[in-house]
Design an enzyme around this catalytic site. Structure first.
Site, PDB file in Angstrom:
ATOM      1  N   CYS A   1       0.846  -1.201   0.000  1.00  0.00           N
ATOM      2  CA  CYS A   1       0.000   0.000   0.000  1.00  0.00           C
ATOM      3  C   CYS A   1       0.880   1.249   0.000  1.00  0.00           C
ATOM      4  O   CYS A   1       1.524   1.571   1.001  1.00  0.00           O
ATOM      5  CB  CYS A   1      -0.922  -0.017   1.225  1.00  0.00           C
ATOM      6  SG  CYS A   1      -1.818   1.521   1.507  1.00  0.00           S
TER       7      CYS A   1
ATOM      8  N   CYS B   1       0.002   3.948   2.543  1.00  0.00           N
ATOM      9  CA  CYS B   1       0.388   3.530   3.892  1.00  0.00           C
ATOM     10  C   CYS B   1       1.836   3.935   4.180  1.00  0.00           C
ATOM     11  O   CYS B   1       2.165   4.295   5.318  1.00  0.00           O
ATOM     12  CB  CYS B   1       0.254   2.019   4.041  1.00  0.00           C
ATOM     13  SG  CYS B   1      -1.435   1.390   3.888  1.00  0.00           S
TER      14      CYS B   1
END
Length: 318
Positions: free
Chosen positions: A72, A75
């Site tokens: 991700c 993230c």
């Protein structure tokens, strides 16, 4: 932050305080200071340790949960900010990182639809914070609100951090804190709420406020207990029908607003009473205004819906 009105919040607060005090006492018995290292403010959590590392710890400190994954990209932007702020906030919250690929059950339990997703757990109660790679200013504002709610509603002041402490002490509690002078009355009030004895809870909270008029937990508990006492025995269908038929009837709108709030329809309750303020005058208008102020107490002054409703009320009055 409040979401729908949590009518068990006071009982949860008492249970959270009791658990934190027990943990502090145990740490003191072992001869420890309860201080943690800055390295212990960010922890990795999995399904096996969730109850111990998040639910139990949330009785002494707000736990912020960062759902993330290595693949991700957002993230990778958000997680370092949260980790840095966890250290900067110096124990006022604990950051728990949960890798979604290895903890699908937790992801489902929190209803995570996409990552990054950030939640908080306070005194065992989950709160959604934000989703996506938010800016640092927004993150700070959200964390400030979280810390304020945790302290004012649940008495959670966070962890004691010692830069010289050995890493690995995050499972220890802070040093023993003194028990407040009103613990027995607040416990009695929480037990009365749990048993449906709303009159008993009202009296217990009033006893605390008679000695300490500004006690935040007693003020919140009294507002909630009085609300529950008022709606007990009401026929919701009849109340709502009467409110629809009599838009200028102050008491009809007040009763319907109480039901709205108990059902979690916060903005509907506020909007109903603000409209009633516009339609009424004299004693009726005063009664509606005072009930609206009481409902503000139930939801909490820090809730943005309360701030918006206060502004709308001012416009309606002046």
């Amino acid at each position: 932050m409040s979401g729908v009105v949590d009518l068990a919040a006071v009982k949860a607060a008492q249970e959270a305080k009791a658990k934190a005090e027990q943990a502090r006492a145990e740490a003191a018995r072992r001869g420890g200071t309860g201080a943690v290292s800055p390295a212990d403010l960010v922890i990795d959590v999995d399904e096996a340790g969730f109850e111990r590392d998040v639910l139990q710890r949330s009785a002494e400190v707000p736990v912020v949960i960062d759902f993330w994954a290595e693949w991700c990209q957002p993230c990778k932007q958000l997680s370092p900010v949260l980790e840095r702020l966890a250290v900067e906030y110096d124990g006022r919250f604990l950051l728990a990182k949960i890798h979604v690929d290895a903890n699908q059950l937790l992801m489902q339990q929190f209803g995570v639809q996409g990552i990054p997703a950030v939640f908080a757990v306070v005194a065992g109660q989950a709160l959604p914070l934000f989703q996506g790679a938010a800016g640092e200013a927004q993150i700070r504002q959200t964390l400030d609100q979280l810390v304020q709610v945790a302290e004012e509603r649940f008495g959670l002041t966070g962890l004691t951090v010692d830069p010289d402490a050995e890493p690995g002490g995050a499972s220890q509690a802070p040093a023993q804190a003194p028990v407040g002078p009103y613990e027995s009355l607040l416990n009695a009030a929480a037990e009365a709420l749990d048993a449906g004895d709303f009159a008993g809870a009202v009296q217990a909270y009033k006893n605390v406020l008679a000695d300490d008029p500004g006690h935040p937990e007693a003020k919140l508990g009294l507002a909630q207990a009085e609300l529950l006492q008022r709606v007990r025995g009401l026929d919701p269908q009849r109340v709502r029908q009467e409110a629809a038929e009599k838009p200028a009837d102050a008491q009809a709108q007040i009763a319907a607003a109480d039901l709205d709030l108990v059902g979690g329809h916060v903005e509907d309750a506020f909007g109903r009473l603000i409209d009633a303020v516009r339609r009424t005058a004299g004693e009726d208008r005063d009664a509606v205004r005072l009930r609206l102020l009481e409902l503000f107490e139930v939801v909490g002054a820090e809730d943005p819906r309360v701030a918006a409703a206060r502004r709308a009320l001012a416009r309606a009055l002046f």
